[in-house]
Design an enzyme around this catalytic site. Structure first.
Site, PDB file in Angstrom:
ATOM      1  N   CYS A 147      18.148 -17.890 -18.691  1.00 30.98           N
ATOM      2  CA  CYS A 147      17.600 -16.817 -19.521  1.00 30.98           C
ATOM      3  C   CYS A 147      18.697 -16.109 -20.325  1.00 30.98           C
ATOM      4  O   CYS A 147      19.343 -16.719 -21.157  1.00 30.98           O
ATOM      5  CB  CYS A 147      16.795 -15.857 -18.658  1.00 30.98           C
ATOM      6  SG  CYS A 147      15.529 -14.948 -19.589  1.00 30.98           S
ATOM      7  N   LYS A 168       6.686 -10.184 -26.311  1.00 33.27           N
ATOM      8  CA  LYS A 168       7.358 -10.809 -25.183  1.00 33.27           C
ATOM      9  C   LYS A 168       6.736 -12.166 -24.862  1.00 33.27           C
ATOM     10  O   LYS A 168       5.509 -12.310 -24.834  1.00 33.27           O
ATOM     11  CB  LYS A 168       7.285  -9.893 -23.958  1.00 33.27           C
ATOM     12  CG  LYS A 168       8.011 -10.433 -22.733  1.00 33.27           C
ATOM     13  CD  LYS A 168       7.922  -9.438 -21.582  1.00 33.27           C
ATOM     14  CE  LYS A 168       8.678  -9.952 -20.360  1.00 33.27           C
ATOM     15  NZ  LYS A 168       8.609  -8.990 -19.222  1.00 33.27           N
ATOM     16  N   SER A 196       9.663 -15.582 -19.257  1.00 37.40           N
ATOM     17  CA  SER A 196       9.586 -14.124 -19.320  1.00 37.40           C
ATOM     18  C   SER A 196      10.814 -13.632 -20.078  1.00 37.40           C
ATOM     19  O   SER A 196      11.878 -13.456 -19.501  1.00 37.40           O
ATOM     20  CB  SER A 196       9.541 -13.529 -17.910  1.00 37.40           C
ATOM     21  OG  SER A 196       9.538 -12.118 -17.972  1.00 37.40           O
ATOM     22  N   HIS A 239      12.013 -19.751 -16.480  1.00 36.87           N
ATOM     23  CA  HIS A 239      12.374 -19.426 -15.097  1.00 36.87           C
ATOM     24  C   HIS A 239      11.679 -20.405 -14.146  1.00 36.87           C
ATOM     25  O   HIS A 239      10.723 -20.043 -13.459  1.00 36.87           O
ATOM     26  CB  HIS A 239      11.958 -17.998 -14.741  1.00 36.87           C
ATOM     27  CG  HIS A 239      12.786 -16.941 -15.392  1.00 36.87           C
ATOM     28  ND1 HIS A 239      14.011 -16.551 -14.902  1.00 36.87           N
ATOM     29  CD2 HIS A 239      12.572 -16.207 -16.508  1.00 36.87           C
ATOM     30  CE1 HIS A 239      14.517 -15.602 -15.677  1.00 36.87           C
ATOM     31  NE2 HIS A 239      13.668 -15.377 -16.662  1.00 36.87           N
ATOM     32  N   GLU A 241      12.548 -21.288 -11.386  1.00 36.41           N
ATOM     33  CA  GLU A 241      12.721 -20.830 -10.007  1.00 36.41           C
ATOM     34  C   GLU A 241      11.674 -19.812  -9.573  1.00 36.41           C
ATOM     35  O   GLU A 241      11.544 -19.537  -8.370  1.00 36.41           O
ATOM     36  CB  GLU A 241      14.122 -20.224  -9.827  1.00 36.41           C
ATOM     37  CG  GLU A 241      14.302 -18.796 -10.327  1.00 36.41           C
ATOM     38  CD  GLU A 241      14.502 -18.675 -11.828  1.00 36.41           C
ATOM     39  OE1 GLU A 241      14.705 -17.540 -12.315  1.00 36.41           O
ATOM     40  OE2 GLU A 241      14.455 -19.709 -12.526  1.00 36.41           O
ATOM     41  N   ARG A 253       4.773  -4.076 -13.268  1.00 37.22           N
ATOM     42  CA  ARG A 253       5.891  -3.162 -13.518  1.00 37.22           C
ATOM     43  C   ARG A 253       5.849  -2.651 -14.949  1.00 37.22           C
ATOM     44  O   ARG A 253       6.045  -1.454 -15.208  1.00 37.22           O
ATOM     45  CB  ARG A 253       7.209  -3.893 -13.265  1.00 37.22           C
ATOM     46  CG  ARG A 253       8.460  -3.082 -13.575  1.00 37.22           C
ATOM     47  CD  ARG A 253       9.635  -4.007 -13.869  1.00 37.22           C
ATOM     48  NE  ARG A 253       9.423  -4.807 -15.080  1.00 37.22           N
ATOM     49  CZ  ARG A 253      10.140  -5.861 -15.413  1.00 37.22           C
ATOM     50  NH1 ARG A 253      11.107  -6.299 -14.621  1.00 37.22           N
ATOM     51  NH2 ARG A 253       9.888  -6.514 -16.548  1.00 37.22           N
TER      52      ARG A 253
END
Length: 341
Positions: A147, A168, A196, A239, A241, A253
């Site tokens: 990232c 985003k 993300s 991502h 992972e 969040r």
């Protein structure tokens, strides 16, 4: 598989064992390791994701290792701002980044960090990242840049600027393999990968500077790419992972930050992630949140159900298996892996 942590302390995670165990105790019944790898994890994720990131990469290494013994050394850049609680964990559980050169690292994983500045070169951790990039190029067999760390690496190496996205990029996207490479061996295509991020590096800029695009999405753009220097550099814009609920936690969040006035725009629902009924409920909640915009409203969020086909982690297991095989010399090599710098 046995995963050993560098400070001789047990982190609560499957597959970990104290480093002081003898080899016969580590593998049981005198079973020996096929290979021993030393891997560094430079974890720069924000405090809320610090332990989750440890767990995610440890789980992937454990699943991928087979009979390979992995000695894992965790670090964090000292210039990444931490709360006192997170700083205590890093001080107690992580190694000093200054010790990295003495550890004979085979492979390195460098995570992103929460962006603070508009320009990467203005981030407080920029110089520390540059130092790691320069060191890894000459002192690892392969390094994974994730990232923001991927964006920083290509900017430092080749002057490739990231571009701010209009909205985003968040969701689980179908990413197709675009080139033959040892990292994508036996990888499903398309593979589902979580993304993300607020910025992107573009395919044309990468290929013009000699990067090889490995996986790509029509919606999310470049996913995984690579460049052979003295070390084989692997870059993740996504991502792989992430665990199944990682995007959900980030989305909730961001809603809370919006309701609390910490961000100006309401977050978009992650693409390809929640089931259709959840998306409808969340769209209704979004209308109410924009009208009322008060923090207590967050407790009235509807129940959330993920799509059954997101298959988070499936591709990552194959990617990390191939990466560990490369580190042990077991991956096939080709002309694309000859050093170019």
């Amino acid at each position: 598989m046995t995963l050993l942590f560098d400070k001789h302390r047990l982190i609560v995670s499957p597959g970990l064992a104290p480093t002081e165990l003898r080899e016969t105790e580590e593998f049981g019944g005198g079973q020996s390791a096929d290979a021993v790898l030393t891997i560094g994890l430079v974890n720069n994720m924000p405090d809320a994701a610090l332990q989750a990131t440890e767990r995610q990469f440890m789980r992937l290494l454990e699943q991928a290792a087979g009979k390979t013994q992995i000695r894992l050394h965790c670090f964090s850049l000292p210039s990444v701002h931490r709360s006192q609680t997170a700083k205590w964990r890093v001080d107690e559980q992580y190694g000093d980044i200054a010790d990295l050169p003495r550890l004979d690292i085979d492979g390195l994983i460098v995570t992103g960090a929460e962006p603070i500045a508009a320009a990467l070169r203005d981030e407080p951790f920029w110089q520390d990242l540059v130092d790691i990039i320069d060191w890894a190029k000459d002192n690892t067999r392969s390094t994974i840049w994730s990232c923001l760390a991927a964006h920083a690496a290509v900017l430092h190496l080749d002057g490739i600027e990231r571009h701010r996205l209009a909205t985003k990029c968040s969701g689980v996207y179908d990413c197709a393999t675009t080139a033959g490479h040892w990292l994508t061996k036996e990888l499903p295509s398309p593979l589902k990968t979580p993304h993300s991020r607020l910025n992107e590096v573009r395919a044309d800029d990468l290929t013009a500077s000699g990067y090889q695009l490995l996986t790509q999405s029509a919606e999310a753009g470049v996913d995984i790419f690579a460049k052979q220097l003295r070390s084989q550099f692997i870059f993740f814009q996504g991502h792989p992972e992430y665990e199944a609920l990682s995007l959900q936690r980030e989305y909730l969040r961001d809603i809370t930050r919006y309701l609390g006035g910490e961000r100006d725009t309401y977050p978009a629902i992650p693409a390809g992630y929640f089931d259709i009924w959840t998306e409808k409920k969340l769209a209704g909640f979004q209308q109410r949140a924009r009208a009322e915009r008060k923090l207590p409203l967050s407790i009235e969020l509807p129940g959330l159900t993920l799509r059954p086909d997101i298959a988070t982690g499936t591709a990552a297991a194959a990617i990390f298996k191939n990466w560990l095989q490369y580190l042990t010399g077991g991956a096939a090599t080709g002309q694309d892996e000859e050093p170019t710098a």
